[in-house]
Scaffold this active site. Structure first.
Site, PDB file in Angstrom:
ATOM      1  N   LYS A  67       0.998  -1.349  -0.098  1.00 55.15           N
ATOM      2  CA  LYS A  67      -0.029  -0.107  -0.026  1.00 55.15           C
ATOM      3  C   LYS A  67       0.903   1.175   0.158  1.00 55.15           C
ATOM      4  O   LYS A  67       1.948   1.227   0.768  1.00 55.15           O
ATOM      5  CB  LYS A  67      -1.005  -0.002   1.239  1.00 55.15           C
ATOM      6  CG  LYS A  67      -1.807   1.168   1.264  1.00 55.15           C
ATOM      7  CD  LYS A  67      -2.675   1.392   2.373  1.00 55.15           C
ATOM      8  CE  LYS A  67      -2.461   1.928   3.556  1.00 55.15           C
ATOM      9  NZ  LYS A  67      -3.518   2.138   4.585  1.00 55.15           N
ATOM     10  N   GLN A 138     -11.337   8.486   9.593  1.00 50.62           N
ATOM     11  CA  GLN A 138     -11.139   7.317  10.682  1.00 50.62           C
ATOM     12  C   GLN A 138     -12.149   7.077  11.595  1.00 50.62           C
ATOM     13  O   GLN A 138     -12.687   6.298  11.935  1.00 50.62           O
ATOM     14  CB  GLN A 138      -9.691   7.465  11.050  1.00 50.62           C
ATOM     15  CG  GLN A 138      -8.562   7.640  10.045  1.00 50.62           C
ATOM     16  CD  GLN A 138      -8.734   6.745   8.841  1.00 50.62           C
ATOM     17  OE1 GLN A 138      -8.840   5.774   9.130  1.00 50.62           O
ATOM     18  NE2 GLN A 138      -8.448   7.352   7.850  1.00 50.62           N
ATOM     19  N   ASP A 159     -14.269  17.603  18.354  1.00 53.57           N
ATOM     20  CA  ASP A 159     -13.456  18.065  17.126  1.00 53.57           C
ATOM     21  C   ASP A 159     -13.246  19.647  17.076  1.00 53.57           C
ATOM     22  O   ASP A 159     -14.267  20.328  17.904  1.00 53.57           O
ATOM     23  CB  ASP A 159     -14.431  17.799  16.026  1.00 53.57           C
ATOM     24  CG  ASP A 159     -13.164  17.604  14.660  1.00 53.57           C
ATOM     25  OD1 ASP A 159     -12.911  16.570  14.267  1.00 53.57           O
ATOM     26  OD2 ASP A 159     -12.987  18.853  14.201  1.00 53.57           O
ATOM     27  N   VAL A 160     -12.216  20.015  16.778  1.00 53.56           N
ATOM     28  CA  VAL A 160     -12.032  21.389  16.524  1.00 53.56           C
ATOM     29  C   VAL A 160     -12.719  22.160  15.638  1.00 53.56           C
ATOM     30  O   VAL A 160     -12.874  23.453  15.648  1.00 53.56           O
ATOM     31  CB  VAL A 160     -10.561  21.826  16.259  1.00 53.56           C
ATOM     32  CG1 VAL A 160      -9.665  21.297  17.612  1.00 53.56           C
ATOM     33  CG2 VAL A 160      -9.886  20.706  15.104  1.00 53.56           C
TER      34      VAL A 160
HETATM   35  N1  LIG Z   1      -2.779   4.384  13.123  1.00 51.65           N
HETATM   36  C1  LIG Z   1      -3.610   4.284  11.764  1.00 51.65           C
HETATM   37  O1  LIG Z   1      -3.355   3.004  11.267  1.00 51.65           O
HETATM   38  C2  LIG Z   1      -4.090   5.276  11.003  1.00 51.65           C
HETATM   39  C3  LIG Z   1      -4.684   5.177   9.736  1.00 51.65           C
HETATM   40  C4  LIG Z   1      -5.085   6.000   9.096  1.00 51.65           C
HETATM   41  C5  LIG Z   1      -5.108   7.328   9.680  1.00 51.65           C
HETATM   42  N2  LIG Z   1      -4.540   7.587  10.705  1.00 51.65           N
HETATM   43  C6  LIG Z   1      -4.416   9.086  11.289  1.00 51.65           C
HETATM   44  O2  LIG Z   1      -5.565   9.284  11.766  1.00 51.65           O
HETATM   45  C7  LIG Z   1      -5.792  10.707  11.850  1.00 51.65           C
HETATM   46  C8  LIG Z   1      -7.196  11.331  11.283  1.00 51.65           C
HETATM   47  O3  LIG Z   1      -7.154  10.735   9.846  1.00 51.65           O
HETATM   48  P1  LIG Z   1      -8.392  11.288   9.317  1.00 51.65           P
HETATM   49  O4  LIG Z   1      -8.468  10.379   7.909  1.00 51.65           O
HETATM   50  O5  LIG Z   1      -9.749  10.677  10.000  1.00 51.65           O
HETATM   51  O6  LIG Z   1      -8.299  12.688   8.984  1.00 51.65           O
HETATM   52  P2  LIG Z   1      -9.634  13.668   8.722  1.00 51.65           P
HETATM   53  O7  LIG Z   1      -8.990  14.842   8.057  1.00 51.65           O
HETATM   54  O8  LIG Z   1     -10.744  13.243   8.068  1.00 51.65           O
HETATM   55  O9  LIG Z   1     -10.281  13.882  10.366  1.00 51.65           O
HETATM   56  C9  LIG Z   1      -9.263  14.497  11.315  1.00 51.65           C
HETATM   57  C10 LIG Z   1     -10.367  15.194  12.009  1.00 51.65           C
HETATM   58  O10 LIG Z   1      -9.318  15.655  13.457  1.00 51.65           O
HETATM   59  C11 LIG Z   1      -9.987  16.675  13.752  1.00 51.65           C
HETATM   60  N3  LIG Z   1      -9.070  17.437  14.568  1.00 51.65           N
HETATM   61  C12 LIG Z   1      -8.004  18.057  14.113  1.00 51.65           C
HETATM   62  N4  LIG Z   1      -7.303  18.647  15.280  1.00 51.65           N
HETATM   63  C13 LIG Z   1      -7.988  18.112  16.362  1.00 51.65           C
HETATM   64  C14 LIG Z   1      -7.764  18.391  17.826  1.00 51.65           C
HETATM   65  N5  LIG Z   1      -6.968  19.103  18.559  1.00 51.65           N
HETATM   66  N6  LIG Z   1      -9.218  18.070  18.329  1.00 51.65           N
HETATM   67  C15 LIG Z   1     -10.099  17.609  17.908  1.00 51.65           C
HETATM   68  N7  LIG Z   1     -10.222  17.298  16.728  1.00 51.65           N
HETATM   69  C16 LIG Z   1      -9.264  17.588  15.861  1.00 51.65           C
HETATM   70  C17 LIG Z   1     -10.202  17.519  12.384  1.00 51.65           C
HETATM   71  O11 LIG Z   1     -11.033  18.591  12.553  1.00 51.65           O
HETATM   72  C18 LIG Z   1     -10.866  16.351  11.638  1.00 51.65           C
HETATM   73  O12 LIG Z   1     -12.375  16.229  11.641  1.00 51.65           O
HETATM   74  C19 LIG Z   1      -4.549  11.091  11.038  1.00 51.65           C
HETATM   75  O13 LIG Z   1      -3.579  11.555  12.005  1.00 51.65           O
HETATM   76  C20 LIG Z   1      -3.894  10.283  10.305  1.00 51.65           C
HETATM   77  O14 LIG Z   1      -2.542  10.189  10.086  1.00 51.65           O
HETATM   78  C21 LIG Z   1      -3.831   6.518  11.433  1.00 51.65           C
END
Ligand SMILES: NC(=O)c1ccc[n+]([C@@H]2O[C@H](COP(=O)([O-])OP(=O)(O)OC[C@H]3O[C@@H](n4cnc5c(N)ncnc54)[C@H](O)[C@@H]3O)[C@@H](O)[C@H]2O)c1
Length: 325
Positions: A67, A138, A159-160
């Site tokens: 991936k 996620q 969420d912020v």
């Molecule tokens: N562990 C894993 O396997 C894995 C896999 C995929 C993504 N991720 C990580 O998960 C995270 C989220 O990914 P996503 O695809 O959902 O992104 P996304 O952009 O769809 O959603 C992220 C959300 O977090 C919110 N946010 C940002 N800062 C914040 C804070 N301080 N307090 C509260 N909310 C806050 C944003 O407003 C947004 O709604 C990313 O950091 C990504 O790298 C991890």
């Protein structure tokens, strides 16, 4: 070779299957039968992004592939999705590429599923309330997975971005059929929640609430690179730490690496990995123990699902056949 688009993957994938594949692959991982080199991460600092290359081979299901996923948190402000991902699936017996599939949806489901599998084994049996930080892509599948393994009655969402949070709340209410509330008061949510999920794009610790309930299970999903933290260090320093895989977490989890660099915890503070959990070697010790499950994501989680998507695409007549010659 088949090209399988995001909308086609979406028609095939579901959380029940994904939970099953992810749990099964960690049994094989625990037996040392899977092949998964450390993933290279390219930090694209001038654009605040990163590109991750995630290969794996799972002999039990003959699943071989890679991936490629990008994570660009600033995209959100440009109205572009944060994560792009594609997966190449190879025939394990010949090496021939048999499919390229969009892996954005796979990423969300398998990341939800790993929290679901960890919660199945490590959350309190009677956990019925969840607090989630991060109402993004996620976050949705995190909640679907947790609701598949515990009888959840209420979810608090932080969420912020309040409009995004409120839209998420309405969607999740309709999808899960339970009480889902947008929340600004962390102490109120934490005093009622036995499960906490963090799935934000924040690079610095996000939870400011004062007190976790005894027995809380936390799945820390965001911050999957070495410079990022989501979980405050006092929680990391006092919880029992379980990771998805030792090598990956101790290479890429800022939530652990930064406290290690400050002497708050050591590598030995990690009590187990998910393979040890699903094979019963590592368990919750008591009902009071606070457990922090840190996942940075393993290629195994993606590659274990991909042959199923391919097989179903063939059966359902989905995907576009292309010739590489
Ligand atoms: N562990 C894993 O396997 C894995 C896999 C995929 C993504 N991720 C990580 O998960 C995270 C989220 O990914 P996503 O695809 O959902 O992104 P996304 O952009 O769809 O959603 C992220 C959300 O977090 C919110 N946010 C940002 N800062 C914040 C804070 N301080 N307090 C509260 N909310 C806050 C944003 O407003 C947004 O709604 C990313 O950091 C990504 O790298 C991890």
């Amino acid at each position: 070779m088949k090209i399988i688009s995001k909308s086609e993957v979406q028609k095939i994938i579901n959380m029940t299957d994904t939970l099953e594949y992810v749990e099964k692959v960690f049994v094989e991982y625990a037996a040392g039968k899977t092949v998964m080199p450390p993933r290279p991460v390219i930090n694209v600092e001038d654009h605040h992004g990163s590109l991750l290359i995630m290969p794996a081979y799972i002999p039990g299901s003959q699943a071989l592939g890679v991936k490629v996923v990008s994570v660009y948190p600033d995209n959100r402000a440009k109205n572009i999705r944060t994560i792009f991902a594609m997966l190449v699936l190879n025939d394990a017996s010949t090496g021939e590429p048999i499919a390229i599939m969009d892996a954005e949806v796979i990423t969300a489901y398998r990341t939800g599923a790993i929290s679901g599998v960890a919660a199945k084994y490590l959350a309190l049996e009677d956990a019925d309330t969840v607090a989630i930080w991060g109402a993004g892509v996620q976050g949705r599948q995190q909640l679907v997975a947790i609701c598949a393994v515990r009888k959840i009655k209420k979810i608090f969402v932080f969420d912020v971005n309040p409009p995004g949070r409120d839209k998420f709340v309405e969607e999740m209410k309709a999808l899960l059929g339970i009480e889902v509330v947008g929340c600004d008061n962390e102490d109120e949510a934490m005093s009622q929640s036995q499960i906490i999920i963090t799935a934000t794009t924040s690079a610095t610790p996000i939870i400011t609430g004062k007190k976790l309930q005894p027995g809380t299970f936390i799945s820390a999903v965001g911050g999957s690179t070495s410079q990022k933290q989501e979980i405050p260090e006092h929680i990391v320093g006092s919880a029992t730490i379980i990771v998805d895989g030792y090598g990956a977490a101790l290479k890429d989890a800022g939530d652990l690496l930064i406290p290690i660099s400050k002497g708050i915890i050591t590598e030995k503070s990690v009590k187990g990995d998910l393979g040890e959990v699903v094979t019963g070697k590592v368990k919750r010790s008591n009902k009071e123990e606070i457990i922090l499950f840190k996942t940075v994501g393993l290629a195994l989680q993606d590659i274990c699902v991909a042959p199923h998507i391919y097989k179903k695409a063939l059966e359902m007549g989905l995907g576009t056949e292309v010739s590489m010659s």
